[in-house]
Motif scaffolding. Structure first.
Motif, PDB file in Angstrom:
ATOM      1  N   LEU A  21      10.004  12.630  -7.699  1.00  0.00           N
ATOM      2  CA  LEU A  21      10.245  11.991  -8.994  1.00  0.00           C
ATOM      3  C   LEU A  21       8.986  12.052  -9.869  1.00  0.00           C
ATOM      4  N   TYR A  22       7.843  11.726  -9.278  1.00  0.00           N
ATOM      5  CA  TYR A  22       6.605  11.676 -10.066  1.00  0.00           C
ATOM      6  C   TYR A  22       6.180  13.089 -10.493  1.00  0.00           C
ATOM      7  N   ARG A  23       6.380  14.039  -9.585  1.00  0.00           N
ATOM      8  CA  ARG A  23       6.044  15.421  -9.916  1.00  0.00           C
ATOM      9  C   ARG A  23       6.910  15.915 -11.074  1.00  0.00           C
ATOM     10  N   GLU A  24       8.171  15.534 -11.020  1.00  0.00           N
ATOM     11  CA  GLU A  24       9.111  15.932 -12.059  1.00  0.00           C
ATOM     12  C   GLU A  24       8.666  15.427 -13.431  1.00  0.00           C
ATOM     13  N   HIS A  25       7.936  14.315 -13.450  1.00  0.00           N
ATOM     14  CA  HIS A  25       7.470  13.755 -14.718  1.00  0.00           C
ATOM     15  C   HIS A  25       6.061  14.229 -15.074  1.00  0.00           C
ATOM     16  N   GLY A  26       5.598  15.266 -14.363  1.00  0.00           N
ATOM     17  CA  GLY A  26       4.324  15.872 -14.724  1.00  0.00           C
ATOM     18  C   GLY A  26       3.098  15.171 -14.161  1.00  0.00           C
ATOM     19  N   TYR A  27       3.297  14.297 -13.209  1.00  0.00           N
ATOM     20  CA  TYR A  27       2.148  13.635 -12.571  1.00  0.00           C
ATOM     21  C   TYR A  27       1.654  14.525 -11.436  1.00  0.00           C
ATOM     22  N   ILE A  28       0.334  14.519 -11.220  1.00  0.00           N
ATOM     23  CA  ILE A  28      -0.180  15.384 -10.164  1.00  0.00           C
ATOM     24  C   ILE A  28      -0.654  14.541  -8.980  1.00  0.00           C
ATOM     25  N   PRO A  29      -0.560  15.126  -7.778  1.00  0.00           N
ATOM     26  CA  PRO A  29      -0.898  14.333  -6.592  1.00  0.00           C
ATOM     27  C   PRO A  29      -2.380  13.984  -6.544  1.00  0.00           C
ATOM     28  N   TYR A  30      -2.678  12.824  -6.042  1.00  0.00           N
ATOM     29  CA  TYR A  30      -4.059  12.381  -5.895  1.00  0.00           C
ATOM     30  C   TYR A  30      -4.256  12.055  -4.420  1.00  0.00           C
ATOM     31  N   ARG A  31      -5.156  12.780  -3.772  1.00  0.00           N
ATOM     32  CA  ARG A  31      -5.418  12.530  -2.354  1.00  0.00           C
ATOM     33  C   ARG A  31      -6.764  11.853  -2.242  1.00  0.00           C
ATOM     34  N   MET A  32      -6.886  10.942  -1.340  1.00  0.00           N
ATOM     35  CA  MET A  32      -8.207  10.321  -1.171  1.00  0.00           C
ATOM     36  C   MET A  32      -8.486  10.089   0.298  1.00  0.00           C
ATOM     37  N   GLY A  33      -9.748   9.844   0.578  1.00  0.00           N
ATOM     38  CA  GLY A  33     -10.146   9.599   1.962  1.00  0.00           C
ATOM     39  C   GLY A  33      -9.723   8.210   2.389  1.00  0.00           C
ATOM     40  N   LYS A  34      -9.799   7.981   3.682  1.00  0.00           N
ATOM     41  CA  LYS A  34      -9.427   6.670   4.191  1.00  0.00           C
ATOM     42  C   LYS A  34     -10.540   5.654   3.947  1.00  0.00           C
ATOM     43  N   PHE A  35     -11.781   6.165   3.779  1.00  0.00           N
ATOM     44  CA  PHE A  35     -12.917   5.243   3.657  1.00  0.00           C
ATOM     45  C   PHE A  35     -13.463   5.232   2.239  1.00  0.00           C
ATOM     46  N   GLU A  36     -14.060   4.128   1.894  1.00  0.00           N
ATOM     47  CA  GLU A  36     -14.685   3.999   0.584  1.00  0.00           C
ATOM     48  C   GLU A  36     -15.868   3.064   0.796  1.00  0.00           C
ATOM     49  N   GLU A  37     -16.910   3.193  -0.061  1.00  0.00           N
ATOM     50  CA  GLU A  37     -18.054   2.283   0.119  1.00  0.00           C
ATOM     51  C   GLU A  37     -17.620   0.847  -0.093  1.00  0.00           C
ATOM     52  N   TYR A  38     -18.044  -0.019   0.791  1.00  0.00           N
ATOM     53  CA  TYR A  38     -17.623  -1.416   0.752  1.00  0.00           C
ATOM     54  C   TYR A  38     -17.992  -2.080  -0.566  1.00  0.00           C
ATOM     55  N   ASP A  39     -19.126  -1.625  -1.109  1.00  0.00           N
ATOM     56  CA  ASP A  39     -19.644  -2.200  -2.351  1.00  0.00           C
ATOM     57  C   ASP A  39     -18.584  -2.272  -3.461  1.00  0.00           C
ATOM     58  N   LEU A  40     -17.773  -1.223  -3.565  1.00  0.00           N
ATOM     59  CA  LEU A  40     -16.748  -1.170  -4.610  1.00  0.00           C
ATOM     60  C   LEU A  40     -15.805  -2.372  -4.500  1.00  0.00           C
ATOM     61  N   TYR A  41     -15.421  -2.682  -3.256  1.00  0.00           N
ATOM     62  CA  TYR A  41     -14.469  -3.777  -3.055  1.00  0.00           C
ATOM     63  C   TYR A  41     -15.140  -5.132  -3.189  1.00  0.00           C
ATOM     64  N   SER A  42     -16.396  -5.221  -2.704  1.00  0.00           N
ATOM     65  CA  SER A  42     -17.044  -6.530  -2.764  1.00  0.00           C
ATOM     66  C   SER A  42     -17.283  -6.936  -4.212  1.00  0.00           C
ATOM     67  N   ARG A  43     -17.461  -5.943  -5.107  1.00  0.00           N
ATOM     68  CA  ARG A  43     -17.688  -6.277  -6.510  1.00  0.00           C
ATOM     69  C   ARG A  43     -16.384  -6.613  -7.243  1.00  0.00           C
ATOM     70  N   HIS A  44     -15.272  -6.223  -6.665  1.00  0.00           N
ATOM     71  CA  HIS A  44     -13.998  -6.449  -7.363  1.00  0.00           C
ATOM     72  C   HIS A  44     -13.000  -7.139  -6.447  1.00  0.00           C
ATOM     73  N   LYS A  45     -13.501  -8.099  -5.696  1.00  0.00           N
ATOM     74  CA  LYS A  45     -12.669  -8.798  -4.715  1.00  0.00           C
ATOM     75  C   LYS A  45     -11.414  -9.421  -5.336  1.00  0.00           C
ATOM     76  N   ASP A  46     -11.585  -9.974  -6.521  1.00  0.00           N
ATOM     77  CA  ASP A  46     -10.450 -10.674  -7.138  1.00  0.00           C
ATOM     78  C   ASP A  46      -9.293  -9.732  -7.434  1.00  0.00           C
ATOM     79  N   PHE A  47      -9.603  -8.447  -7.575  1.00  0.00           N
ATOM     80  CA  PHE A  47      -8.565  -7.486  -7.914  1.00  0.00           C
ATOM     81  C   PHE A  47      -7.672  -7.208  -6.697  1.00  0.00           C
ATOM     82  N   LEU A  48      -8.246  -7.404  -5.514  1.00  0.00           N
ATOM     83  CA  LEU A  48      -7.521  -7.060  -4.299  1.00  0.00           C
ATOM     84  C   LEU A  48      -6.504  -8.144  -3.960  1.00  0.00           C
TER      85      LEU A  48
END
Lengths: 375, 214
Positions: A21-48
């Motif tokens: 469905l998303y491809r049909e609407h011109g969206y492209i796939p986004y792949r990411m790793g399983k890990f991310e620096e913890y800092d990103l989450y600790s700075r935006h805890k409220d968003f989680l």
């Protein structure tokens, strides 16, 4: 390659369909790793959704986290200016503490993010995709939509105190009018100042029913621009006879991240929202990026409850053989049955706890069916 | 959560409060006479009125509603504040009045040089309350007979529900501070509300009308 429908779960089937469905609407796939620096989450805890994150130390001493969220990573990696709009979709596992379970869970999420376009058409398209995502799972869905900008304008009429605004917003999210009234009384704010808010909270229904009243209130509190954006975005839905798209001003979110449209999707038979999304320009700003963004996620895990009950039988045929029997002959007999579309398990003895439609014993030259269960 | 179940499923708190609340539901147009017959059954339905009631432990009502086993229920504000379930809180039913309060032995004085030891069943409410005061505390989580904790020196104060204050008085305790007034609330599952909107609005309006007559 043939895929046996019976072996595919609702979540898996849905994930494939959503990607198409998303491809049909011109969206492209986004792949990411399983890990991310913890800092990103600790700075935006409220968003989680939950602030517990599984962390570990990388070989070079950096603190990493198993990603609890997809949107933050996509937003962080956005490199464009206003002219470099991105439309992506994902289908990823995230790891978060589930409050009701009291432990971490691996949760599969699929969704889209549209970053860098500020127009109502782009936001409307994401709304449309949200509705189509839900429809693809079940016809009995409801997409509830609100605009935080309108709610914020109403809250600012009541008070400039952010903590009171937050408490009122929480009560609004619970459709808790008596709670709003008692908060006003406790803080000594006269009810007249909250007249607009008190009229907004119970507003819910199809756009046709709600928009006229909402337009009036929006005009009174100076939120015409926000109202007009909402109305323009809603125009992507041409006809909704079943009334599946609803405007409900009790849909709220954290205003540190979300600013405009905010929406949740429900399916009949599932107790909580299966889709959640909104415009998060404020998150982009906090990440130091000047861009509008809107997206949503579908919680595929929760769809399991829609799967039909497991079949009464574990297999069509149990074929029993003896240790002295010829393996080749047994295999050929089983394969002959499989060629007729039956599932066949071969065993020396009856497996405990499993149930089969028919039980046969291999005897030289043929199958002897038990209790007259033969074909 | 059964699909296409046109019954409105109601979780009522077992006990006196539940019976009082049922009377309100009945006068709001959702009667189920079988409910009042003395029996050990837990589930009762009245197909004519499209309603199904079940008795559950009062502190469990919010769980039944949040997870969709019940569409609506009646729960004390204390439970809603403690567990913060994701539900709609549609109406203050103005029954089951009591308050969440801090109680201590008569003549108690807070020694601010050390953390305050607080015994309670309501960990979350207690933590939030003392955080708002900026007072450091040591929480002692108990499941019952909270009043005994300060008497035995297990804690300095308790945080608990106070209805008439009789139990406190009999144990030489007194209310030091009221944290929040409590009453019974009509709560609804957020998803059910989308799909049984009419029934729920009828119930909400009927109950609001019944309340005005009281």
């Amino acid at each position: 390659m043939l895929i046996d429908e019976a072996t595919v779960t609702r979540a898996e089937k849905t994930a494939f369909a959503l990607r198409a469905l998303y491809r049909e609407h011109g969206y492209i796939p986004y792949r990411m790793g399983k890990f991310e620096e913890y800092d990103l989450y600790s700075r935006h805890k409220d968003f989680l959704v939950s602030d517990s994150v599984i962390t570990f130390t990388d070989t070079n001493g950096r603190l990493l986290a198993l990603k609890p969220d997809v949107t933050l990573s996509i937003a962080k990696n956005y490199r464009g200016g206003e002219d470099k709009a991105e439309k992506v979709y994902y289908d990823e596992n995230v790891y978060r503490a589930v409050r009701s379970a009291g432990s971490f869970r691996e949760i599969r999420q699929a969704g889209v993010e549209s970053i860098g376009s500020r127009d109502a058409a782009a936001a409307g398209e994401v709304l449309l995709l949200a509705a189509r995502s839900l429809e693809l799972i079940s016809e009995d869905f409801v997409l509830d939509l609100s605009h935080l900008g309108i709610l914020t304008a109403a809250l600012e009429k009541v008070t400039s105190s952010l903590s009171l605004q937050e408490a009122l917003l929480k009560a609004a999210g619970e459709k808790n009018l008596h709670g709003v009234r008692s908060l006003l009384a406790e803080s000594g704010v006269p009810e007249e100042k909250a007249a607009a808010l008190l009229r907004l909270i119970p507003l819910c229904g199809t756009p046709g029913k709600v928009l006229p009243a909402l337009s009036e209130i929006a005009f009174e509190i100076g939120a015409e621009k926000e109202f007009s954006f909402l109305q323009r975005a809603l125009s992507v839905f041409s006809g909704d006879p079943a009334g599946r798209i609803r405007v409900d001003l009790s849909v709220t979110g954290d205003r540190n991240y979300y600013n405009g449209l905010i929406f949740k999707g429900f399916l009949e038979g599932l107790p909580a929202a299966v889709l959640s999304g909104g415009q998060y320009d404020n998150l982009m700003r906090r990440l130091g990026k000047k861009a509008s963004a809107v997206g949503f996620a579908v919680y595929l895990e929760s769809l399991e409850a829609l799967d039909p009950a497991p079949p009464a039988l574990d297999g069509d045929v149990l074929l029993l053989y003896g240790e002295r029997d010829d393996p080749g002959e047994v295999t050929r007999a089983a394969d002959a049955l499989r060629a007729e579309g039956r599932s066949v398990r071969t065993a020396l003895t009856v497996p405990a706890g499993l149930r089969f439609g028919k039980v046969g014993i291999w005897e030289k030259g043929g199958i002897k069916w038990q209790n007259g269960t033969g074909f | 959560m059964a699909k296409r179940d046109r019954f409105l499923n109601v979780a009522l708190p077992k006990g006196r409060l539940g019976e009082k609340v049922y009377a309100m539901f009945a006068s709001a147009g959702f009667p189920c006479p079988a409910l009042l017959e003395n029996s050990r059954k837990l589930i009762f339905e009245n197909p004519g009125a499209g309603i199904r009631y079940f008795w559950v432990k009062p502190s469990d009502v919010a769980i039944y509603v949040e997870r969709g086993a019940a569409d609506v229920g009646v729960a004390g504000k204390d439970i809603l504040l403690e567990y913060e379930p994701e539900i709609y809180e549609l109406l203050d039913l103005d029954v089951g009045h009591c308050r969440m309060a801090v109680a201590a032995p008569k003549g108690f004085r807070d020694d601010t040089r050390r953390p305050l030891r607080v015994a309670t069943k309501f960990r979350h409410i207690t933590e939030r309350y003392y955080a708002s005061l900026g007072r450091e505390i040591d929480i002692i989580h108990l499941n019952g007979s909270i009043e005994i904790a300060p008497i035995l020196g297990l804690s300095d104060v308790i945080v608990d529900i106070v209805e008439t204050g009789t139990t406190l008085r009999e144990n030489d305790l007194e209310v030091v501070e009221t944290i929040v007034p409590i009453s019974a609330r009509l709560i609804a599952n957020r998803s059910s509300f989308k799909f049984k909107t009419e029934e729920m609005e009828k119930l909400q309006k009927g109950l609001a009308a019944a309340l005005r007559q009281l």
